[in-house]
Design a protein around this motif. Structure first.
Motif, short mmCIF file in Angstrom:
data_model
loop_
_atom_site.label_atom_id
_atom_site.label_comp_id
_atom_site.label_asym_id
_atom_site.label_seq_id
_atom_site.Cartn_x
_atom_site.Cartn_y
_atom_site.Cartn_z
N GLY A 238 6.05 5.01 13.30
CA GLY A 238 5.31 4.09 12.46
C GLY A 238 5.70 2.66 12.81
N ALA A 239 5.59 1.78 11.86
CA ALA A 239 6.01 0.40 12.07
C ALA A 239 6.10 -0.29 10.72
N PRO A 240 7.29 -0.82 10.38
CA PRO A 240 7.38 -1.59 9.13
C PRO A 240 6.39 -2.74 9.08
N SER A 241 5.98 -3.24 10.25
CA SER A 241 5.02 -4.34 10.27
C SER A 241 3.68 -3.91 9.68
N ARG A 242 3.35 -2.61 9.76
CA ARG A 242 2.08 -2.15 9.20
C ARG A 242 2.08 -2.26 7.68
N ALA A 243 3.23 -2.04 7.06
CA ALA A 243 3.32 -2.23 5.62
C ALA A 243 3.12 -3.69 5.25
N LEU A 244 3.66 -4.59 6.06
CA LEU A 244 3.44 -6.01 5.82
C LEU A 244 1.99 -6.39 6.05
N ASP A 245 1.36 -5.75 7.02
CA ASP A 245 -0.07 -6.00 7.25
C ASP A 245 -0.88 -5.63 6.01
N THR A 246 -0.46 -4.57 5.31
CA THR A 246 -1.12 -4.19 4.07
C THR A 246 -0.98 -5.28 3.03
N LEU A 247 0.21 -5.83 2.89
CA LEU A 247 0.42 -6.94 1.94
C LEU A 247 -0.43 -8.13 2.32
N ASP A 248 -0.52 -8.42 3.61
CA ASP A 248 -1.34 -9.55 4.06
C ASP A 248 -2.81 -9.31 3.72
N ALA A 249 -3.26 -8.06 3.92
CA ALA A 249 -4.68 -7.76 3.68
C ALA A 249 -5.03 -7.84 2.20
N ILE A 250 -4.12 -7.42 1.33
CA ILE A 250 -4.37 -7.50 -0.11
C ILE A 250 -4.37 -8.96 -0.56
N ALA A 251 -3.39 -9.68 -0.09
CA ALA A 251 -3.32 -11.15 -0.22
C ALA A 251 -2.91 -11.66 -1.60
N THR A 252 -3.53 -11.19 -2.66
CA THR A 252 -3.24 -11.73 -3.99
C THR A 252 -3.13 -10.59 -5.00
N PRO A 253 -2.39 -10.78 -6.08
CA PRO A 253 -2.19 -9.71 -7.07
C PRO A 253 -3.48 -9.17 -7.66
N GLU A 254 -4.46 -10.03 -7.89
CA GLU A 254 -5.70 -9.56 -8.52
C GLU A 254 -6.54 -8.67 -7.60
N ARG A 255 -6.24 -8.64 -6.32
CA ARG A 255 -6.97 -7.80 -5.38
C ARG A 255 -6.33 -6.42 -5.21
#
Length: 389
Positions: A238-255
Motif C-alpha cells: 500500500g502507501a501511507p500517502s494514499r491515506a493522505l490523498d484521501t484527506l486531500d480529496a475530502i478537503a473540508t469537514p463538511e464534505r
C-alpha cells in the motif's frame, strides 16, 4: 510391479485461497493476534517497545533473541552506525540506478541496488555459511538500506546524496540523510516510534516471500530483494500517502459524509481503513494517532474527525464488519508532520521492515527444508494427442 507403480497419491488437502490462516512454519520472532488488536516482537508488546526502546534495541532483540543491556545497546548502536557507509562501487552506481528508475522511485531502485550491494559485499548463499556469517550479512544490509534509499531519492530530485553520520541514532540519521539537516528531537522521536512499530508484523506476503527464498539457500540480498518486490505491490505494501490523498480529496469537514458515503456505496475501498488480520482497532494506528496528536494542528484535527465519521458511516452501511483505521492512516499524517516527502513514505516503511525480514531469513536458514507447496491443476484433462503442425 515396483512400489512406485503401486503407490497411491492422496489428494492434497483443501486450503483457503491465498493460504489465509494456514500455519506454514514455527517462529519465535513474534505474532499478530488480530482478534485482540495485539502484536508482539518475541515476548514483548511491539507498541510498548515503540514507546520505550530505541530502534537499535529492537533490532538487537530481533537478531539476538533478547533486549540488550546498556553496554550492549551502546556497542550495537555504534557497530551498526559504522556499517551505514556504502562501498565505492555501489555508491558510484547509484546515479545510473536513479536515472533508470526516475519515474518508478526509490523503492524500485532499491531492488537493483540491493542486488549490487550483495554482490559487492561478497554475500554467499545462506545454505553455505554459518549463523554468525549470516547475521553479519544481515547487519550490513540493514544498516546500508537507509543510505541506499535516501541517496536514490536525492539523486532523483537532482540533489547530491548526504553521507551518513555515525554519531546520530538510526532514525535521526535517516532524516538527516534525507533532508541534509539534523532533525528536531521531537521529529526524530516520532519517526523512530513509527519505524519500531513496523519492524515486523506476522507472516505477511513480503515476509513469506523472504522465507521462501531463504529456504532455497539463496544469499541474504536475494531474499531481501524478493521481499521488496512483494512489498511494492499495492495490495500488500500500500502507501501511507494514499491515506493522505484521501484527506486531500475530502478537503473540508463538511464534505466528509457525502464523499465517504458515495465511495462506500460504489463499493470502493477507503484508503487507510480495514485490515486483513485485525478485527479491532489496529494498535499501530492507535499509537500513531497519539504521536500525531502530540504535534497537533489542523491536519491532525481533520484526520481525527475523518476517522470518527468514516467509522460511523462504515458501521451504518456495513453492519457487523469491524473496519477501523490501519497503520497507513496515521503513519501518513505523522510522516507528513515530520517533513518526509510522500514518495518516501513506503521506502521508510521498507527501511524498518528490513530488520524483520532479515530476522525471518536468519530463522528460516536454520531449517534446511525447502518450502515447496503444491497447486491443483484445473486445466483441460491430459493427456491429449499433440496435433500435427
Amino acid at each position: 510391479m515396483s512400489a512406485a507403480n503401486t503407490r497411491t497419491h492422496a489428494a492434497p488437502p483443501d486450503v483457503p485461497r491465498g493460504l489465509a490462516g494456514v500455519i506454514v512454519t514455527d517462529t519465535a520472532l513474534g505474532d499478530v493476534r488480530g482478534q485482540e488488536g495485539f502484536y508482539h516482537y518475541r515476548e514483548y508488546s511491539a507498541v510498548e517497545l515503540a514507546e520505550s526502546r530505541t530502534f537499535e534495541d529492537v533490532w538487537y532483540l530481533m537478531f539476538h533473541g533478547g533486549l540488550p543491556d546498556r553496554a550492549e545497546s551502546a556497542a550495537f548502536a555504534a557497530r551498526t552506525a559504522g556499517l551505514r557507509h556504502l562501498p565505492p562501487d555501489v555508491r558510484d552506481a547509484l546515479p545510473a540506478i536513479a536515472r533508470a528508475g526516475a519515474t518508478a522511485g526509490p523503492l524500485a531502485g532499491l531492488r537493483t541496488a540491493l542486488s549490487l550491494f550483495g554482490a559487492s559485499a561478497g554475500f554467499r548463499p545462506v545454505y553455505d555459511i554459518d549463523s554468525d556469517r549470516r547475521r553479519e550479512d544481515a547487519l550490513a544490509v540493514c544498516a546500508a538500506v537507509p543510505t541506499l534509499l535516501t541517496s536514490l531519492y536525492r539523486l532523483g530530485q537532482g540533489l547530491e546524496p548526504v553521507a551518513p553520520r555515525d554519531d546520530l541514532p538510526f532514525a535521526a540519521n535517516y532524516l538527516y540523510m534525507l533532508t541534509g539537516e539534523e532533525p528536531e528531537p521531537a521529529r526524530a522521536a516520532a519517526v523512530e516510534r513509527y519505524l519500531v512499530s513496523t519492524v515486523d508484523h506476522g507472516f505477511n506476503a513480503s515476509t513469506f516471500t523472504a522465507r521462501v527464498i531463504a529456504s532455497t539457500g539463496a544469499d541474504t540480498a536475494a531474499c531481501l530483494t524478493g521481499a521488496v518486490g512483494a512489498l511494492s505491490g499495492p495490495l500488500h505494501g500500500g502507501a501511507p500517502s494514499r491515506a493522505l490523498d484521501t484527506l486531500d480529496a475530502i478537503a473540508t469537514p463538511e464534505r466528509i459524509d457525502g464523499w465517504i458515503r458515495e465511495r462506500v456505496l460504489a463499493g470502493e475501498r477507503i484508503m487507510g481503513f480495514g485490515h486483513p488480520v485485525y478485527r479491532t482497532e489496529d494498535p499501530r494506528s492507535r499509537m500513531l494517532r497519539s504521536v500525531a496528536q502530540s504535534f497537533g494542528g489542523p491536519l491532525v484535527d481533520f484526520a481525527v474527525e475523518v476517522e470518527r465519521q468514516v467509522e460511523a458511516i462504515l458501521a451504518e452501511l456495513k453492519p457487523g464488519r469491524e473496519l477501523h483505521t490501519n497503520v497507513e492512516f496515521y503513519a501518513g499524517v505523522v510522516m507528513e508532520l515530520c517533513g518526509l516527502p510522500r514518495e518516501m513514505f513506503t521506502p521508510t516503511f521498507c527501511a524498518a521492515r528490513m530488520v524483520g525480514w532479515s530476522a525471518n531469513i536468519l530463522e528460516q536458514a536454520e531449517d534446511s527444508k525447502i518450502i515447496r507447496p503444491a497447486a491443483r491443476y484445473v486445466g483441460t484433462p491430459p493427456p491429449r494427442p499433440v496435433p500435427a503442425p
